[in-house]
Design a protein around this motif. Structure first.
Motif, short mmCIF file in Angstrom:
data_model
loop_
_atom_site.label_atom_id
_atom_site.label_comp_id
_atom_site.label_asym_id
_atom_site.label_seq_id
_atom_site.Cartn_x
_atom_site.Cartn_y
_atom_site.Cartn_z
N LEU A 45 0.83 -1.20 0.00
CA LEU A 45 0.00 0.00 0.00
C LEU A 45 0.87 1.26 0.00
O LEU A 45 0.60 2.23 -0.73
CB LEU A 45 -0.92 -0.02 1.22
N LEU A 46 1.94 1.27 0.83
CA LEU A 46 2.85 2.41 0.87
C LEU A 46 3.51 2.62 -0.49
O LEU A 46 3.64 3.76 -0.96
CB LEU A 46 3.92 2.20 1.94
N TYR A 47 3.94 1.54 -1.08
CA TYR A 47 4.59 1.63 -2.39
C TYR A 47 3.64 2.23 -3.42
O TYR A 47 4.00 3.12 -4.20
CB TYR A 47 5.07 0.24 -2.82
N VAL A 48 2.41 1.75 -3.41
CA VAL A 48 1.43 2.26 -4.36
C VAL A 48 1.13 3.73 -4.07
O VAL A 48 1.00 4.56 -4.98
CB VAL A 48 0.13 1.42 -4.30
N GLY A 49 1.03 4.10 -2.75
CA GLY A 49 0.76 5.51 -2.38
C GLY A 49 1.85 6.44 -2.87
O GLY A 49 1.59 7.54 -3.38
N ARG A 50 3.13 6.01 -2.69
CA ARG A 50 4.24 6.84 -3.18
C ARG A 50 4.18 7.01 -4.70
O ARG A 50 4.46 8.08 -5.24
CB ARG A 50 5.57 6.21 -2.78
N GLY A 51 3.84 5.95 -5.35
CA GLY A 51 3.75 6.04 -6.81
C GLY A 51 2.67 7.02 -7.24
O GLY A 51 2.85 7.80 -8.19
N ILE A 52 1.55 6.98 -6.53
CA ILE A 52 0.45 7.88 -6.87
C ILE A 52 0.86 9.33 -6.62
O ILE A 52 0.60 10.23 -7.42
CB ILE A 52 -0.81 7.51 -6.06
N THR A 53 1.54 9.58 -5.46
CA THR A 53 1.98 10.94 -5.13
C THR A 53 2.94 11.47 -6.19
O THR A 53 2.83 12.63 -6.64
CB THR A 53 2.64 10.96 -3.74
N ALA A 54 3.92 10.67 -6.57
CA ALA A 54 4.89 11.09 -7.59
C ALA A 54 4.19 11.39 -8.91
O ALA A 54 4.51 12.38 -9.58
CB ALA A 54 5.95 10.01 -7.77
N ALA A 55 3.27 10.55 -9.25
CA ALA A 55 2.55 10.76 -10.51
C ALA A 55 1.76 12.05 -10.47
O ALA A 55 1.71 12.81 -11.45
CB ALA A 55 1.64 9.56 -10.79
N MET A 56 1.09 12.31 -9.36
CA MET A 56 0.32 13.56 -9.21
C MET A 56 1.23 14.78 -9.28
O MET A 56 0.88 15.80 -9.91
CB MET A 56 -0.45 13.54 -7.89
N ASN A 57 2.42 14.71 -8.62
CA ASN A 57 3.37 15.84 -8.67
C ASN A 57 3.82 16.09 -10.10
O ASN A 57 3.92 17.25 -10.54
CB ASN A 57 4.56 15.57 -7.76
N ARG A 58 4.14 15.02 -10.80
CA ARG A 58 4.58 15.19 -12.20
C ARG A 58 3.45 15.80 -13.03
O ARG A 58 3.69 16.68 -13.86
CB ARG A 58 5.00 13.83 -12.78
N ARG A 59 2.27 15.36 -12.78
CA ARG A 59 1.14 15.87 -13.56
C ARG A 59 0.87 17.35 -13.23
O ARG A 59 0.62 18.15 -14.14
CB ARG A 59 -0.10 15.03 -13.25
N ASN A 60 0.96 17.70 -11.94
CA ASN A 60 0.73 19.10 -11.55
C ASN A 60 1.82 20.01 -12.11
O ASN A 60 1.57 21.16 -12.54
CB ASN A 60 0.68 19.22 -10.03
N GLY A 61 3.08 19.54 -12.07
CA GLY A 61 4.18 20.33 -12.61
C GLY A 61 3.98 20.61 -14.09
O GLY A 61 4.19 21.73 -14.57
N ALA A 62 3.57 19.59 -14.82
CA ALA A 62 3.34 19.76 -16.26
C ALA A 62 2.21 20.75 -16.50
O ALA A 62 2.29 21.60 -17.41
CB ALA A 62 3.02 18.41 -16.89
N ARG A 63 1.19 20.68 -15.67
CA ARG A 63 0.06 21.60 -15.86
C ARG A 63 0.46 23.03 -15.50
O ARG A 63 0.00 24.00 -16.14
CB ARG A 63 -1.12 21.14 -15.01
#
Length: 401
Positions: free
Chosen positions: A318-336
């Motif tokens: 669950l922690l691994y998946v949560g970190r992945g989701i957070t990183a993905a959201m940060n990358r997406r927000n930065g691009a936006r």
């Protein structure tokens, strides 16, 4: 000697008397083939001719003799007749006056059988598509037969032995003689009133064609065909066939066989149930063993054998998946954010305020933007819009280029 002069009538009458005085011609037996047959239904008389390879003779059979026939004569039929020979004075022709007639070669009953069979077949009484199926588990068995004799005893004994749960309804009838056919027909109709039984056996033991004839009568055939209750015909022996057999829903070769066909065997039912029980038991045991194996497999699984380790593993996932989701959201927000900044810069570059900041202004008159000096006249008021404010001016002159 003076010769006698006859009238035509007198001569024909004289010849008639000569025929009738001849003892040989008062009773002759003649065989031949029927032709020109006419059934005068209004009077009941039959008119025909008898012929062979070399000659033909006219004949008549009056109603009193014709109504005794048990078959219907027709052209082309070979017959033997008992008759007298006489002259019909009006026509002056001699002819046979038939008192008895029978088919030549086969009996009258056989002819009547075939004629009735053909008639009923043409009407569809033998149609296999109209036959009713016998019930698999009848609880009331109707039996139409003589109350005495081996047939009824055999039927009842077999029914009781094979399926004692069934009730046997015996309707005693005459099975031979002139009253047998009406008796049998009444019995079939009675059992059909209110459906007093589930299946019906109609028959008798063996005998000669004459003894079985009641089951060849049209009255019985129609009663069997009209029955709403399935009928098993059981007349005579296996080699005996009657019209009743063709009309019934099922023919049994003997009365005993009819009883066998009417009901199932208790012994066979028990055997079948035991087989079903064995098959069901086998299937259920197989399913139970399958479920047991599943339980054993679950018991060996890590989630049950070591739940703490299982939960820890799930927590790490669950922690691994949560970190992945957070990183993905940060990358997406930065691009936006980058895309938004670029769009803001473009909008700012296109903004009129940015242009005005470089020393430009917008001239309007009456709320409308002025795009040409030709639209102004001396003395007009003009409003100039600057980046940080506005001014109202009066036109003192215009110059067009």
């Amino acid at each position: 000697m003076e010769e006698k002069i006859f009238s035509v009538t007198e001569l024909n009458d004289y010849i008639r008397r000569k025929f009738e005085e001849d003892s040989t011609l008062r009773r002759v037996i003649v065989k031949g083939e029927i032709s020109n047959f006419t059934n005068h239904y209004r009077s009941g008389h039959l008119y025909l001719s008898l012929k062979d390879e070399g000659a033909i003779i006219r004949a008549v059979m009056f109603k009193s003799s014709a109504q005794k026939l048990i078959f219907e004569p027709e052209s082309g039929m070979k017959v033997i007749v008992t008759a007298r020979v006489s002259v019909f004075p009006r026509d002056g022709q001699y002819q046979l006056y038939i008192s008895e007639m029978q088919p030549d070669g086969i009996g009258a009953l056989h002819v009547k059988f075939e004629q009735l069979k053909a008639k009923l077949a043409a009407e569809g009484l033998f149609d296999e598509t109209k036959k009713k199926k016998l019930p698999k588990m009848p609880l009331r068995i109707g039996v139409v037969t003589s109350p005495t004799g081996a047939a009824v005893r055999d039927i009842i004994n077999i029914l009781r032995r094979r399926f004692p749960a069934a009730t046997v309804l015996l309707y005693p009838v005459l099975v031979q003689g002139p009253q047998a056919a009406p008796d049998i027909s009444r019995a079939i109709a009675f059992l059909n009133e209110g459906r007093k039984c589930d299946v019906m056996i109609v028959g008798r033991g063996g005998g000669s064609l004459e003894e079985l004839w009641a089951f060849n009568e049209e009255e019985v055939a129609r009663a069997v065909a009209a029955s709403e209750i399935p009928v098993i015909s059981a007349v005579g022996h296996e080699t005996d066939f009657t019209i009743c057999d063709f009309c019934a829903d099922l023919r049994a070769p003997t009365p005993s066989a009819a009883a066998e066909l009417a009901v199932p065997s208790v012994a066979e039912i028990k055997k079948r149930m035991l087989n079903y029980n064995a098959r069901v038991t086998k299937v259920m045991l197989s399913k139970i063993e399958h479920q047991r194996e599943r339980v054993r497999g679950l018991a060996r699984s890590r989630s049950l054998s070591s739940p703490r380790a299982y939960l820890e593993e799930r927590r790490m996932r669950l922690l691994y998946v949560g970190r992945g989701i957070t990183a993905a959201m940060n990358r997406r927000n930065g691009a936006r954010r980058s895309a938004f900044g670029a769009m803001a810069a473009k909008l700012d570059a296109l903004s009129p305020l940015a242009v005005m900041a470089r020393g430009y202004s917008i001239a309007t008159s009456g709320g409308a933007v002025l795009r040409s000096a030709a639209a102004l006249a001396t003395g007009d008021e003009v409003e100039l819009r600057f980046r940080d404010g506005s001014a109202t001016c009066e036109v003192t002159g215009t110059t067009l280029e």
